[in-house]
Design a protein around this motif. Structure first.
Motif, PDB file in Angstrom:
ATOM      1  N   UNK A  51      15.057  -3.869   5.808  1.00 60.09           N
ATOM      2  CA  UNK A  51      13.615  -4.067   5.775  1.00 60.09           C
ATOM      3  C   UNK A  51      12.884  -3.102   4.876  1.00 60.09           C
ATOM      4  N   UNK A  52      13.555  -2.039   4.432  1.00 62.28           N
ATOM      5  CA  UNK A  52      12.918  -1.106   3.495  1.00 62.28           C
ATOM      6  C   UNK A  52      12.682  -1.827   2.171  1.00 62.28           C
ATOM      7  N   UNK A  53      11.526  -1.599   1.570  1.00 61.39           N
ATOM      8  CA  UNK A  53      11.197  -2.270   0.321  1.00 61.39           C
ATOM      9  C   UNK A  53      10.468  -3.585   0.526  1.00 61.39           C
ATOM     10  N   UNK A  54      10.254  -3.965   1.789  1.00 60.47           N
ATOM     11  CA  UNK A  54       9.555  -5.219   2.079  1.00 60.47           C
ATOM     12  C   UNK A  54       8.305  -4.966   2.920  1.00 60.47           C
ATOM     13  N   UNK A  55       7.677  -3.834   2.692  1.00 59.78           N
ATOM     14  CA  UNK A  55       6.421  -3.553   3.356  1.00 59.78           C
ATOM     15  C   UNK A  55       6.543  -2.950   4.736  1.00 59.78           C
ATOM     16  N   UNK A  56       7.756  -2.640   5.183  1.00 53.14           N
ATOM     17  CA  UNK A  56       7.923  -2.001   6.484  1.00 53.14           C
ATOM     18  C   UNK A  56       7.418  -0.562   6.434  1.00 53.14           C
ATOM     19  N   UNK A  57       7.083  -0.021   7.595  1.00 55.27           N
ATOM     20  CA  UNK A  57       6.754   1.396   7.679  1.00 55.27           C
ATOM     21  C   UNK A  57       8.065   2.174   7.704  1.00 55.27           C
ATOM     22  N   UNK A  58       8.198   3.133   6.813  1.00 52.00           N
ATOM     23  CA  UNK A  58       9.397   3.969   6.746  1.00 52.00           C
ATOM     24  C   UNK A  58       9.142   5.244   7.538  1.00 52.00           C
ATOM     25  N   UNK A  59      10.033   5.534   8.478  1.00 52.49           N
ATOM     26  CA  UNK A  59       9.828   6.712   9.327  1.00 52.49           C
ATOM     27  C   UNK A  59      11.136   7.453   9.522  1.00 52.49           C
ATOM     28  N   UNK A  60      11.028   8.742   9.807  1.00 48.16           N
ATOM     29  CA  UNK A  60      12.182   9.587  10.115  1.00 48.16           C
ATOM     30  C   UNK A  60      11.809  10.516  11.260  1.00 48.16           C
ATOM     31  N   UNK A  61      12.642  10.527  12.280  1.00 46.30           N
ATOM     32  CA  UNK A  61      12.379  11.394  13.425  1.00 46.30           C
ATOM     33  C   UNK A  61      11.529  10.709  14.478  1.00 46.30           C
ATOM     34  N   UNK A  62      11.659  11.176  15.708  1.00 43.88           N
ATOM     35  CA  UNK A  62      10.980  10.540  16.838  1.00 43.88           C
ATOM     36  C   UNK A  62       9.463  10.545  16.684  1.00 43.88           C
ATOM     37  N   UNK A  63       8.895  11.646  16.212  1.00 43.66           N
ATOM     38  CA  UNK A  63       7.441  11.726  16.101  1.00 43.66           C
ATOM     39  C   UNK A  63       6.894  10.711  15.101  1.00 43.66           C
ATOM     40  N   UNK A  64       7.577  10.577  13.961  1.00 49.12           N
ATOM     41  CA  UNK A  64       7.104   9.618  12.958  1.00 49.12           C
ATOM     42  C   UNK A  64       7.218   8.178  13.475  1.00 49.12           C
TER      43      UNK A  64
END
Length: 300
Positions: A51-64
């Motif tokens: 889903x990356x590159x198709x407008x998804x929100x990219x997040x890393x880590x629990x807080x994000x």
């Protein structure tokens, strides 16, 4: 198109520009005729994940991930879509390896619970489904592979599976709309295992819901993809009537509207369709809808 073919409620997957939220608003305002829409807004994924590159929100880590879920809920999402594993569309992705950590997924579930919503995960197989179950996910999509033990756990915990069987059984449609031949072949190679996975889920008593992943109004060699999905569930072991229930009663349970829709009964919203032949004898009859009523108003 969906309304004209008799679909009076649709749970929409993620939209890269939150288009589903705006179409829902237009329908609620009476500007357009459309089914009742349960919207997701944007999906959540990891850097380089499915889903990356198709407008998804990219997040890393629990807080994000928690903040990303809250962002979509504040925008009006009815549920949060998470790409948990790889998929079939891109070469090199592992369809069952979880791409999030347990802490990241749990943070999304907690945010959804706090917002009165729930999480829908893209999960290709047992490993990703088990992670979802352990972190409180109740809605799973695809399960291209599924074993007996995982299916039994899904059933005992009351979770839902939307197999999206047409995703691996619609080569003609995929080719007609420009899917790469490589992607088409990857999907087709999983077709037999996908049907077997649905059969495993049905046998275990998992609550199975009709959903198409690709547009349900698309047309395959057998008719609409929406009806073809129900036909494939019959191939996987459902009765014709249970396949209809998977698109109505069970689906209403999943989206939390079981006291309003999914049945023709006193006190329920009057969503009714009419067809010439008996779909409990031939589910293909649902491809020829002659009458559609939405909330008591005739729309077709």
């Amino acid at each position: 198109r969906l309304l004209n073919m008799g679909v009076t409620t649709v749970r929409w997957g993620p939209e890269q520009s939150r288009a589903d939220l705006f179409v829902r608003k237009a329908a609620q305002a009476g500007w357009i005729d459309a089914p009742r829409i349960l919207a997701a807004g944007r999906a959540l994924t990891t850097p380089g994940g499915h889903g990356a590159g198709f407008g998804s929100i990219i997040a890393s880590g629990a807080d994000e991930f928690r903040n990303a879920a809250r962002t979509e809920l504040e925008a009006g999402a009815d549920h949060i879509k998470v790409f948990l594993s790889g998929g079939l569309a891109r070469t090199g992705e592992a369809v069952d390896t979880p791409e999030l950590t347990s802490d990241e997924l749990r943070a999304v579930v907690e945010a959804a619970d706090a917002g009165g919503a729930y999480v829908v995960v893209h999960a290709g197989g047992p490993a990703s489904i088990r992670m979802g179950l352990q972190t409180g996910v109740r809605s799973f999509e695809h399960a291209y592979t599924l074993d007996d033990q995982t299916a039994a756990t899904m059933a005992s915990e009351g979770s839902f599976l939307t197999p999206t069987l047409v995703a691996t059984h619609a080569s003609e449609w995929q080719r007609s709309v420009g899917f790469s031949e490589e992607s088409i072949q990857r999907s087709a190679l999983h077709a037999e295992a996908h049907i077997q996975s649905a059969r495993t889920a049905i046998k275990a008593g998992v609550a199975v819901v009709v959903g198409t992943d690709i547009p349900g109004y698309g047309v395959s060699e057998t008719g609409s993809l929406f009806v073809h999905e129900m036909q494939l569930l019959v191939v996987a072991g459902m009765s014709q009537l249970d396949a209809i229930r998977a698109a109505t009663v069970v689906a209403a349970d999943l989206i939390g509207l079981q006291t309003r829709i999914g049945r023709v009964a006193p006190g329920f919203e009057a969503d009714v369709i009419g067809v010439a032949d008996d779909p409990t004898k031939d589910i293909g009859a649902l491809d020829a809808v002659d009458f559609v009523m939405l909330r008591g108003h005739v729309v077709v």
